[in-house]
Scaffold this motif. Sequence first.
Motif, PDB file in Angstrom:
ATOM      1  N   LEU A  14     -32.591   5.839  45.181  1.00  9.65           N
ATOM      2  CA  LEU A  14     -32.198   7.195  45.511  1.00  9.65           C
ATOM      3  C   LEU A  14     -30.873   7.151  46.270  1.00  9.65           C
ATOM      4  N   PHE A  15     -29.841   7.638  45.655  1.00  6.86           N
ATOM      5  CA  PHE A  15     -28.549   7.655  46.351  1.00  6.86           C
ATOM      6  C   PHE A  15     -27.657   8.679  45.693  1.00  6.86           C
ATOM      7  N   GLN A  16     -26.618   9.021  46.391  1.00 14.35           N
ATOM      8  CA  GLN A  16     -25.603   9.881  45.799  1.00 14.35           C
ATOM      9  C   GLN A  16     -24.354   9.049  45.582  1.00 14.35           C
ATOM     10  N   ALA A  17     -23.771   9.209  44.451  1.00 15.42           N
ATOM     11  CA  ALA A  17     -22.581   8.415  44.165  1.00 15.42           C
ATOM     12  C   ALA A  17     -21.338   9.245  44.390  1.00 15.42           C
ATOM     13  N   LYS A  18     -20.377   8.626  45.034  1.00 14.42           N
ATOM     14  CA  LYS A  18     -19.035   9.199  45.062  1.00 14.42           C
ATOM     15  C   LYS A  18     -18.158   8.284  44.229  1.00 14.42           C
ATOM     16  N   TYR A  19     -17.201   8.882  43.561  1.00 11.68           N
ATOM     17  CA  TYR A  19     -16.287   8.080  42.756  1.00 11.68           C
ATOM     18  C   TYR A  19     -14.851   8.375  43.161  1.00 11.68           C
ATOM     19  N   GLN A  20     -14.040   7.419  42.909  1.00 15.68           N
ATOM     20  CA  GLN A  20     -12.593   7.591  43.070  1.00 15.68           C
ATOM     21  C   GLN A  20     -11.941   7.092  41.799  1.00 15.68           C
ATOM     22  N   ILE A  21     -10.882   7.802  41.404  1.00 10.85           N
ATOM     23  CA  ILE A  21     -10.127   7.377  40.228  1.00 10.85           C
ATOM     24  C   ILE A  21      -8.698   7.126  40.685  1.00 10.85           C
ATOM     25  N   ARG A  22      -8.120   6.075  40.172  1.00 13.45           N
ATOM     26  CA  ARG A  22      -6.695   5.910  40.424  1.00 13.45           C
ATOM     27  C   ARG A  22      -6.018   5.621  39.091  1.00 13.45           C
ATOM     28  N   TYR A  23      -4.757   6.099  39.000  1.00 11.89           N
ATOM     29  CA  TYR A  23      -4.047   5.904  37.754  1.00 11.89           C
ATOM     30  C   TYR A  23      -2.563   5.721  38.055  1.00 11.89           C
ATOM     31  N   ARG A  24      -1.908   5.055  37.158  1.00 13.29           N
ATOM     32  CA  ARG A  24      -0.469   4.854  37.311  1.00 13.29           C
ATOM     33  C   ARG A  24       0.171   4.766  35.941  1.00 13.29           C
ATOM     34  N   VAL A  25       1.475   5.049  35.944  1.00 11.96           N
ATOM     35  CA  VAL A  25       2.254   4.870  34.733  1.00 11.96           C
ATOM     36  C   VAL A  25       2.374   3.372  34.476  1.00 11.96           C
ATOM     37  N   GLU A  26       2.481   3.015  33.226  1.00  9.32           N
ATOM     38  CA  GLU A  26       2.432   1.596  32.828  1.00  9.32           C
ATOM     39  C   GLU A  26       3.413   0.731  33.596  1.00  9.32           C
ATOM     40  N   ASP A  27       4.629   1.172  33.753  1.00  3.04           N
ATOM     41  CA  ASP A  27       5.637   0.324  34.380  1.00  3.04           C
ATOM     42  C   ASP A  27       5.908   0.705  35.826  1.00  3.04           C
ATOM     43  N   SER A  28       4.892   1.231  36.460  1.00  3.40           N
ATOM     44  CA  SER A  28       5.033   1.582  37.873  1.00  3.40           C
ATOM     45  C   SER A  28       3.990   0.819  38.685  1.00  3.40           C
ATOM     46  N   VAL A  29       4.264   0.661  39.979  1.00  7.20           N
ATOM     47  CA  VAL A  29       3.264   0.041  40.850  1.00  7.20           C
ATOM     48  C   VAL A  29       2.598   1.075  41.761  1.00  7.20           C
ATOM     49  N   ASP A  30       3.001   2.320  41.625  1.00 13.02           N
ATOM     50  CA  ASP A  30       2.469   3.367  42.511  1.00 13.02           C
ATOM     51  C   ASP A  30       1.253   4.014  41.868  1.00 13.02           C
ATOM     52  N   TRP A  31       0.132   3.854  42.517  1.00 11.16           N
ATOM     53  CA  TRP A  31      -1.095   4.478  42.033  1.00 11.16           C
ATOM     54  C   TRP A  31      -1.219   5.884  42.602  1.00 11.16           C
ATOM     55  N   LYS A  32      -1.752   6.780  41.791  1.00 15.47           N
ATOM     56  CA  LYS A  32      -2.161   8.081  42.301  1.00 15.47           C
ATOM     57  C   LYS A  32      -3.681   8.077  42.331  1.00 15.47           C
ATOM     58  N   VAL A  33      -4.235   8.657  43.384  1.00 15.48           N
ATOM     59  CA  VAL A  33      -5.679   8.570  43.582  1.00 15.48           C
ATOM     60  C   VAL A  33      -6.288   9.954  43.486  1.00 15.48           C
ATOM     61  N   VAL A  34      -7.379  10.046  42.775  1.00 15.59           N
ATOM     62  CA  VAL A  34      -8.150  11.286  42.705  1.00 15.59           C
ATOM     63  C   VAL A  34      -9.410  11.071  43.532  1.00 15.59           C
ATOM     64  N   ASP A  35      -9.523  11.850  44.594  1.00 12.32           N
ATOM     65  CA  ASP A  35     -10.678  11.725  45.484  1.00 12.32           C
ATOM     66  C   ASP A  35     -11.744  12.746  45.127  1.00 12.32           C
ATOM     67  N   ASP A  36     -12.798  12.662  45.856  1.00 11.01           N
ATOM     68  CA  ASP A  36     -13.820  13.710  45.794  1.00 11.01           C
ATOM     69  C   ASP A  36     -14.391  13.916  44.407  1.00 11.01           C
ATOM     70  N   VAL A  37     -14.595  12.843  43.702  1.00  6.35           N
ATOM     71  CA  VAL A  37     -15.264  12.969  42.410  1.00  6.35           C
ATOM     72  C   VAL A  37     -16.731  12.675  42.678  1.00  6.35           C
ATOM     73  N   SER A  38     -17.470  13.709  42.952  1.00  4.92           N
ATOM     74  CA  SER A  38     -18.831  13.498  43.443  1.00  4.92           C
ATOM     75  C   SER A  38     -19.846  13.593  42.343  1.00  4.92           C
ATOM     76  N   ASN A  39     -20.643  12.591  42.231  1.00  3.47           N
ATOM     77  CA  ASN A  39     -21.828  12.609  41.397  1.00  3.47           C
ATOM     78  C   ASN A  39     -21.591  13.095  39.971  1.00  3.47           C
ATOM     79  N   GLN A  40     -20.434  12.831  39.434  1.00  2.21           N
ATOM     80  CA  GLN A  40     -20.214  13.155  38.033  1.00  2.21           C
ATOM     81  C   GLN A  40     -19.618  11.928  37.372  1.00  2.21           C
ATOM     82  N   THR A  41     -19.696  11.879  36.095  1.00  2.00           N
ATOM     83  CA  THR A  41     -19.245  10.674  35.395  1.00  2.00           C
ATOM     84  C   THR A  41     -18.129  10.986  34.410  1.00  2.00           C
ATOM     85  N   SER A  42     -17.376  12.045  34.713  1.00  2.00           N
ATOM     86  CA  SER A  42     -16.197  12.299  33.892  1.00  2.00           C
ATOM     87  C   SER A  42     -15.201  13.066  34.735  1.00  2.00           C
ATOM     88  N   CYS A  43     -13.972  12.995  34.326  1.00  2.00           N
ATOM     89  CA  CYS A  43     -12.915  13.686  35.058  1.00  2.00           C
ATOM     90  C   CYS A  43     -11.741  13.840  34.121  1.00  2.00           C
TER      91      CYS A  43
END
Lengths: 202, 442
Positions: free
Chosen positions: B266-295
């Motif tokens: 029994l638990f609640q899952a939080k998720y985080q997504i991060r993404y970046r352009v192929e030739d970049s090192v800077d990640w952008k982060v999407v927070d607060d993805v709570s208990n879902q499995t798509s974004c």
Amino acid sequence: MSRREGSLEDPQADSSVSLLPHLEAKIRQTHSLAHLLTKYAEQLLQEYVQHQGDPFGLPGFSPPRLPVAGLSAPAPSHAGLPLPERLRLDAAALAALPPLLDAVRRRQAELNPRAPRLLRHLEDAARQVRALGAALETVLAALGAAAHGPRPEPPATATATAATAAGVFPAKVLGLRVCGLYREWVSRTEGDLSQLVPGGPA
Amino acid sequence: MPAGRPGPAAQSARRPPPLLPLLLLCVLGAPRAGSGAHTAVISPQDPTLLIGSSLQATCSVHGDPPGATAEGLYWTLNGRRLAPELSRVLNASTLALALANLNGSRQQSGDNLVCHARDGSILAGSCLYVGLPPEKPFNISCWSKNMKDLTCRWTPGAHGETFLHTNYSLKYKLRWYGQDNTCEEYHTVGPHSCHVPKDLALFTPYEIWVEATNRLGSARSDVLTLDILDVVTTDPPPDVHVSRVGGLEDQLSVRWVSPPALKDFLFQAKYQIRYRVEDSVDWKVVDDVSNQTSCRLAGLKPGTVYFVQVRCNPFGIYGSKKAGIWSEWSHPTAASTPRSGEAGPGSPRATPSRGGGEPSSGPVRRELKQFLGWLKKHAYCSNLSFRLYDQWRAWMQKSHKTRNQVGRSRGCARGPASSASSASTSREAAAKAWVTSCTVLR
């Protein structure tokens, strides 16, 4: 392989009588193993001296050649002995080396605990020389040249009392001596086996 | 007999060396009868000293025949000859050495102090261990993978380098009962870490600490108290898929599966997504993805390859009030947004923009045209024209409201109607504007 499949008396005297193929293959295989271990032994020696610190490994470093129970270096007269006798001496030396290498590894585990590669290579050396010794014994038995009677057991632990008084520096020197003996004897075995390899030097 | 003078806190730890079985040794320093050779004894043998302390040592020669002399003897330390002024002849057979302000040992196996005969041959040796006692380990952190094990990491004492082999031992016990246990699997996640693989209790606190020991002393960390349920982490979400959203140039859809190891808990899952352009090192982060499995990621650049990763935090396991520990990031998954004008699956081929103004979104304009055609046929709408739509788009461009929304982690886009992209927002707004002025004819 049957117990006696050839003769060491003059293996290449009659060129029309060749050793049986599987014995020949075993000899080649054992010779190749000896060749490989000769290279490993050289690497082990280099790695060992690096971890003991200077002057170990410095050019001209010449510690006393301490005697080791149950094993001495190949005598200068070794090369002049008949081939069967040389191979028996090789086999006896190879049988004496594993417990010596194990003892060096245990001591190095205390002196150099953060040298896992060295410790692993010492463990590998003990295992590999045991395998080479067993292979050589098999060849000797097949050629009817095995040592007669049981081989004497290595000295018991209790007789190593003198070693308990040894300090760290003597232990380092002794480990160097054992690694050196390991290199000398696998190299000697490779040379002696080369005279058995068909097509090799007579 | 002169001996080393360690500093005030030092203890010369002279442990008897263990047996070296099968090695009958003619010990360096022991006389060999009848050999005609000289040998020597160094004292002290293998001393342990504090950095900065002094050492006084002697090399006493004896041999066969008797009458060995100290004349001509010299010292080396780690292969380097020591200055003659550091030595003095104590008597006919003894050479003394005085070293001050010793540096830390060069190697863990000890510094090699050697007594040489005149001809350079080695008569005797002794290994010096010069260092510092361990400092208190600190910063212990622990985590449990799926509540099955416990891994802890710590930082050695403030200065780290003791120049001596220092042994670290992680200890743990149940807080209110039980005996001390010692962790056995070391170096699992770095040099100062240990792993307890099994037999851990839940719903009851553990006390955990680290003991550091070397030849000069020992130190113990502060005790960390924790409940396994409060430090749970899990595997990264498996099966991460990234795909295009129809022909939308600025969006990608991310889907994943909840970590299976915790599916029965029994638990609640939080998720985080991060993404970046192929030739970049800077990640952008999407927070607060709570208990879902798509974004849905929006506001992306068209025709660009993106790498996407997802991680999970299993907070609230069995009612724990503490946040869990983030898992590792999933393996990067790559996907590309459609190029401007590129056909997406099922979308009509894009057409180039007309006249001045901003570049148009071909498929969107085509769809709007179709919608307008339908409205004309099935509804009565006043002020209905494509010109009105273009005016609205120009106004949206000027306000720049939607340009940078997704880069600042504003969460997942919710369906096409609410995305931050100008194309889909304008479509929605335009549709709404027209609907209010239309009456559908039955």
